[in-house]
Design a protein around this motif. Structure first.
Motif, PDB file in Angstrom:
ATOM      1  N   LYS A 131      57.059 -59.085  47.770  1.00  0.00           N
ATOM      2  CA  LYS A 131      56.164 -59.353  46.636  1.00  0.00           C
ATOM      3  C   LYS A 131      54.767 -59.733  47.124  1.00  0.00           C
ATOM      4  CE  LYS A 131      59.855 -60.741  43.442  1.00  0.00           C
ATOM      5  NZ  LYS A 131      60.438 -61.826  42.617  1.00  0.00           N
ATOM      6  N   GLN A 132      54.709 -60.551  48.169  1.00  0.00           N
ATOM      7  CA  GLN A 132      53.412 -61.033  48.652  1.00  0.00           C
ATOM      8  C   GLN A 132      52.656 -59.993  49.465  1.00  0.00           C
ATOM      9  OE1 GLN A 132      54.425 -64.660  50.757  1.00  0.00           O
ATOM     10  NE2 GLN A 132      54.448 -65.882  48.884  1.00  0.00           N
ATOM     11  N   VAL A 133      53.353 -59.288  50.348  1.00  0.00           N
ATOM     12  CA  VAL A 133      52.687 -58.356  51.258  1.00  0.00           C
ATOM     13  C   VAL A 133      52.521 -56.967  50.650  1.00  0.00           C
ATOM     14  CG1 VAL A 133      52.771 -57.270  53.545  1.00  0.00           C
ATOM     15  CG2 VAL A 133      53.576 -59.631  53.253  1.00  0.00           C
ATOM     16  N   LEU A 134      53.565 -56.483  49.982  1.00  0.00           N
ATOM     17  CA  LEU A 134      53.530 -55.121  49.425  1.00  0.00           C
ATOM     18  C   LEU A 134      53.073 -55.082  47.967  1.00  0.00           C
ATOM     19  CD1 LEU A 134      56.957 -53.765  50.785  1.00  0.00           C
ATOM     20  CD2 LEU A 134      54.683 -53.528  51.831  1.00  0.00           C
ATOM     21  N   GLY A 135      53.058 -56.236  47.329  1.00  0.00           N
ATOM     22  CA  GLY A 135      52.745 -56.255  45.901  1.00  0.00           C
ATOM     23  C   GLY A 135      53.837 -55.619  45.068  1.00  0.00           C
ATOM     24  N   TRP A 136      55.072 -55.650  45.601  1.00  0.00           N
ATOM     25  CA  TRP A 136      56.197 -55.001  44.923  1.00  0.00           C
ATOM     26  C   TRP A 136      56.910 -55.974  44.001  1.00  0.00           C
ATOM     27  CZ3 TRP A 136      61.518 -56.050  45.108  1.00  0.00           C
ATOM     28  CH2 TRP A 136      62.330 -55.087  44.487  1.00  0.00           C
ATOM     29  N   GLN A 137      57.259 -55.498  42.822  1.00  0.00           N
ATOM     30  CA  GLN A 137      58.037 -56.276  41.863  1.00  0.00           C
ATOM     31  C   GLN A 137      59.024 -55.352  41.175  1.00  0.00           C
ATOM     32  OE1 GLN A 137      58.148 -59.440  40.776  1.00  0.00           O
ATOM     33  NE2 GLN A 137      56.194 -60.437  41.198  1.00  0.00           N
ATOM     34  N   PRO A 138      60.283 -55.766  41.005  1.00  0.00           N
ATOM     35  CA  PRO A 138      61.205 -54.956  40.205  1.00  0.00           C
ATOM     36  C   PRO A 138      60.673 -54.836  38.782  1.00  0.00           C
ATOM     37  CG  PRO A 138      62.359 -56.773  41.305  1.00  0.00           C
ATOM     38  CD  PRO A 138      60.898 -57.016  41.481  1.00  0.00           C
ATOM     39  N   GLN A 139      60.722 -53.641  38.234  1.00  0.00           N
ATOM     40  CA  GLN A 139      60.189 -53.400  36.891  1.00  0.00           C
ATOM     41  C   GLN A 139      61.264 -53.320  35.814  1.00  0.00           C
ATOM     42  OE1 GLN A 139      56.733 -53.281  36.392  1.00  0.00           O
ATOM     43  NE2 GLN A 139      56.817 -53.943  38.539  1.00  0.00           N
ATOM     44  N   VAL A 140      62.470 -52.927  36.206  1.00  0.00           N
ATOM     45  CA  VAL A 140      63.554 -52.718  35.238  1.00  0.00           C
ATOM     46  C   VAL A 140      64.524 -53.896  35.307  1.00  0.00           C
ATOM     47  CG1 VAL A 140      65.468 -51.197  34.586  1.00  0.00           C
ATOM     48  CG2 VAL A 140      63.311 -50.220  35.397  1.00  0.00           C
ATOM     49  N   SER A 141      64.724 -54.554  34.195  1.00  0.00           N
ATOM     50  CA  SER A 141      65.605 -55.717  34.142  1.00  0.00           C
ATOM     51  C   SER A 141      67.077 -55.304  34.235  1.00  0.00           C
ATOM     52  CB  SER A 141      65.394 -56.482  32.832  1.00  0.00           C
ATOM     53  OG  SER A 141      65.875 -55.708  31.730  1.00  0.00           O
ATOM     54  N   PHE A 142      67.925 -56.273  34.497  1.00  0.00           N
ATOM     55  CA  PHE A 142      69.373 -56.048  34.554  1.00  0.00           C
ATOM     56  C   PHE A 142      69.863 -55.425  33.248  1.00  0.00           C
ATOM     57  CE2 PHE A 142      73.714 -57.834  33.891  1.00  0.00           C
ATOM     58  CZ  PHE A 142      74.348 -57.276  34.988  1.00  0.00           C
ATOM     59  N   GLU A 143      69.396 -55.970  32.125  1.00  0.00           N
ATOM     60  CA  GLU A 143      69.822 -55.469  30.811  1.00  0.00           C
ATOM     61  C   GLU A 143      69.344 -54.041  30.579  1.00  0.00           C
ATOM     62  OE1 GLU A 143      70.000 -59.720  31.109  1.00  0.00           O
ATOM     63  OE2 GLU A 143      68.269 -58.386  31.383  1.00  0.00           O
ATOM     64  N   ALA A 144      68.085 -53.769  30.946  1.00  0.00           N
ATOM     65  CA  ALA A 144      67.541 -52.420  30.751  1.00  0.00           C
ATOM     66  C   ALA A 144      68.234 -51.410  31.663  1.00  0.00           C
ATOM     67  CB  ALA A 144      66.038 -52.427  31.028  1.00  0.00           C
ATOM     68  N   LEU A 145      68.593 -51.844  32.870  1.00  0.00           N
ATOM     69  CA  LEU A 145      69.314 -50.971  33.795  1.00  0.00           C
ATOM     70  C   LEU A 145      70.652 -50.541  33.210  1.00  0.00           C
ATOM     71  CD1 LEU A 145      70.060 -49.691  36.528  1.00  0.00           C
ATOM     72  CD2 LEU A 145      70.726 -51.982  37.324  1.00  0.00           C
ATOM     73  N   LEU A 146      71.418 -51.512  32.693  1.00  0.00           N
ATOM     74  CA  LEU A 146      72.723 -51.181  32.127  1.00  0.00           C
ATOM     75  C   LEU A 146      72.586 -50.308  30.885  1.00  0.00           C
ATOM     76  CD1 LEU A 146      75.498 -52.007  33.246  1.00  0.00           C
ATOM     77  CD2 LEU A 146      73.627 -53.347  34.170  1.00  0.00           C
ATOM     78  N   GLU A 147      71.551 -50.560  30.100  1.00  0.00           N
ATOM     79  CA  GLU A 147      71.324 -49.724  28.913  1.00  0.00           C
ATOM     80  C   GLU A 147      71.017 -48.282  29.321  1.00  0.00           C
ATOM     81  OE1 GLU A 147      68.472 -49.625  24.940  1.00  0.00           O
ATOM     82  OE2 GLU A 147      68.636 -51.465  26.121  1.00  0.00           O
ATOM     83  N   LYS A 148      70.221 -48.116  30.373  1.00  0.00           N
ATOM     84  CA  LYS A 148      69.923 -46.773  30.895  1.00  0.00           C
ATOM     85  C   LYS A 148      71.204 -46.055  31.298  1.00  0.00           C
ATOM     86  CE  LYS A 148      65.364 -47.212  33.227  1.00  0.00           C
ATOM     87  NZ  LYS A 148      64.712 -45.943  32.915  1.00  0.00           N
ATOM     88  N   MET A 149      72.049 -46.773  32.026  1.00  0.00           N
ATOM     89  CA  MET A 149      73.263 -46.163  32.555  1.00  0.00           C
ATOM     90  C   MET A 149      74.252 -45.794  31.460  1.00  0.00           C
ATOM     91  SD  MET A 149      73.807 -48.384  36.085  1.00  0.00           S
ATOM     92  CE  MET A 149      75.134 -47.321  36.674  1.00  0.00           C
ATOM     93  N   VAL A 150      74.438 -46.703  30.511  1.00  0.00           N
ATOM     94  CA  VAL A 150      75.373 -46.423  29.406  1.00  0.00           C
ATOM     95  C   VAL A 150      74.850 -45.277  28.547  1.00  0.00           C
ATOM     96  CG1 VAL A 150      76.467 -47.349  27.336  1.00  0.00           C
ATOM     97  CG2 VAL A 150      76.276 -48.779  29.385  1.00  0.00           C
ATOM     98  N   GLN A 151      73.558 -45.293  28.247  1.00  0.00           N
ATOM     99  CA  GLN A 151      72.980 -44.237  27.420  1.00  0.00           C
ATOM    100  C   GLN A 151      73.108 -42.877  28.088  1.00  0.00           C
ATOM    101  OE1 GLN A 151      71.782 -44.617  24.164  1.00  0.00           O
ATOM    102  NE2 GLN A 151      71.993 -42.393  24.329  1.00  0.00           N
ATOM    103  N   ALA A 152      72.904 -42.848  29.405  1.00  0.00           N
ATOM    104  CA  ALA A 152      73.029 -41.577  30.133  1.00  0.00           C
ATOM    105  C   ALA A 152      74.448 -41.040  30.039  1.00  0.00           C
ATOM    106  CB  ALA A 152      72.631 -41.770  31.596  1.00  0.00           C
ATOM    107  N   ASP A 153      75.441 -41.920  30.146  1.00  0.00           N
ATOM    108  CA  ASP A 153      76.825 -41.453  30.039  1.00  0.00           C
ATOM    109  C   ASP A 153      77.196 -41.075  28.606  1.00  0.00           C
ATOM    110  OD1 ASP A 153      77.776 -41.276  32.637  1.00  0.00           O
ATOM    111  OD2 ASP A 153      78.131 -43.423  32.781  1.00  0.00           O
ATOM    112  N   LEU A 154      76.628 -41.765  27.641  1.00  0.00           N
ATOM    113  CA  LEU A 154      76.822 -41.339  26.239  1.00  0.00           C
ATOM    114  C   LEU A 154      76.316 -39.911  26.055  1.00  0.00           C
ATOM    115  CD1 LEU A 154      75.749 -44.430  24.071  1.00  0.00           C
ATOM    116  CD2 LEU A 154      77.983 -43.317  24.038  1.00  0.00           C
ATOM    117  N   ASP A 155      75.123 -39.652  26.556  1.00  0.00           N
ATOM    118  CA  ASP A 155      74.526 -38.315  26.421  1.00  0.00           C
ATOM    119  C   ASP A 155      75.370 -37.261  27.134  1.00  0.00           C
ATOM    120  OD1 ASP A 155      72.482 -39.516  25.034  1.00  0.00           O
ATOM    121  OD2 ASP A 155      71.074 -39.524  26.725  1.00  0.00           O
ATOM    122  N   ARG A 156      75.840 -37.578  28.333  1.00  0.00           N
ATOM    123  CA  ARG A 156      76.645 -36.625  29.105  1.00  0.00           C
ATOM    124  C   ARG A 156      77.957 -36.303  28.388  1.00  0.00           C
ATOM    125  NH1 ARG A 156      75.458 -40.377  34.154  1.00  0.00           N
ATOM    126  NH2 ARG A 156      73.773 -39.260  35.205  1.00  0.00           N
TER     127      ARG A 156
END
Length: 332
Positions: free
Chosen positions: A292-317
């Motif tokens: 975070k300090q050297v690269l300026g990196w921060q996770p953008q997708v929360s735990f909840e949003a990640l699971l929603e992405k995954m479930v939605q993708a499997d619903l679509d499939r």
């Protein structure tokens, strides 16, 4: 000038997201794919026609050197590894050669060809293994507990030695669990997402699980490849711990996935004693302060949003028929 990036393991989850990121930044992306794995290029879906594929045996030092000489890469991302850690017990020597051998051959090729290629080695929290402190940083002692972790540690030190002895710009990302809709179903996150989607659609009615109290530091693969890229853009080559810094239990995982489709998980989850096993990663959680300090990196997708992405993708499939539950019934 168009920058060229070589990627081993391009057809895996991280290879897909890294390719997508690099293409968006205008890179020429070339995947180094063994001849026997050419068919797996289809897993890149819409990216398959946007990347170049160079057929080469990763066990062949001279062939890899020729590839580096011909392609003149600005960056190499070495992601090649077995996708599922427990498999390493069945083939420890094969695991060692794929992970450490490939890293060594590529680093040697960069040095012998005389390029200023920047090299990224995909390391893993598995190299930390039996941790004595939590959270873990770049200074945490390495104590791997399986052949995969041992091979990753060997590759990590091989990269460090090339950096120190030969002055190569080489970095290692010590990545914690990172997930996406592209995870294979043997991973617990995808197993749960697929179950939530299939139960929502009435295609199944239960999910068998083991230890619900096991904890992990889970993040989104799309965020983690951004950290890989940032490491190779930095002024000095260094190693970084990449994770969210947050622990969630398997119970949290299930509850969040099922809640995303308005289901009460407790009605469907069944504890299977056969799936209970000692959890050896209870305190494996990242301290990503340096990134975070050297690269300026921060996770953008929360735990909840990640699971929603995954479930939605499997619903679509499942709804479009592009995925059948039949091959995964034994995972339920």
């Amino acid at each position: 000038m168009t920058r060229t990036a070589l990627i081993t393991g391009i057809t895996g989850q991280d290879g897909y997201y890294l390719s997508k990121l690099l293409l968006s930044k205008g890179y020429r992306v070339v995947g180094l794919v063994p001849p026997e794995r050419q068919g797996s290029v289809a897993k890149l879906d819409e990216l398959a026609n946007q990347v170049e594929i160079y057929s080469v045996a990763l066990t062949n030092s001279e062939a890899l050197k020729t590839a580096v000489q011909q392609l003149q890469p600005h960056e190499i991302y070495n992601l090649a590894a077995p996708s599922f850690v427990p498999d390493s017990w069945r083939d420890p020597l094969g695991t060692l050669d794929l992970i450490t051998g490939t890293a060594t051959r590529l680093l040697t090729a960069i040095r012998e060809v005389g390029l200023e290629t920047r090299f990224y080695q995909a390391s893993s929290s598995e190299i930390l293994g039996q941790v004595q402190e939590a959270p873990q940083s770049e200074n945490t002692p390495f104590r791997p507990k399986n052949p995969y972790g041992a091979a990753k540690l060997h590759a990590h030190w091989t990269m460090v030695h090339h950096r120190d002895r030969y002055g190569l710009f080489a970095c290692s990302g010590i990545l914690y669990n990172h997930e996406s809709p592209r995870r294979p179903p043997q991973f617990v996150t995808r197993k749960v997402a697929l179950a939530a989607a299939s139960i929502k659609l009435g295609l199944s009615d239960r999910l068998k699980m083991g230890n619900l109290d096991a904890k992990r530091d889970w993040g989104y693969a799309g965020d983690y490849v951004e950290a890989m890229w940032r490491m190779l853009q930095s002024e000095h080559p260094e190693d970084y711990v990449i994770g969210t810094g947050n622990l969630h239990t398997v119970r949290d995982l299930i509850a969040t996935a099922f809640a995303s489709v308005d289901l009460d998980w407790q009605k469907y989850v069944e504890i299977d004693p056969a799936l209970l096993r000692a959890d050896e990663h209870f305190q494996l959680v990242a301290n990503p302060t340096k990134a975070k300090q050297v690269l300026g990196w921060q996770p953008q997708v929360s735990f909840e949003a990640l699971l929603e992405k995954m479930v939605q993708a499997d619903l679509d499939r499942l709804q479009t028929g592009s995925l059948s539950l039949q091959p995964f019934e034994k995972l339920a």
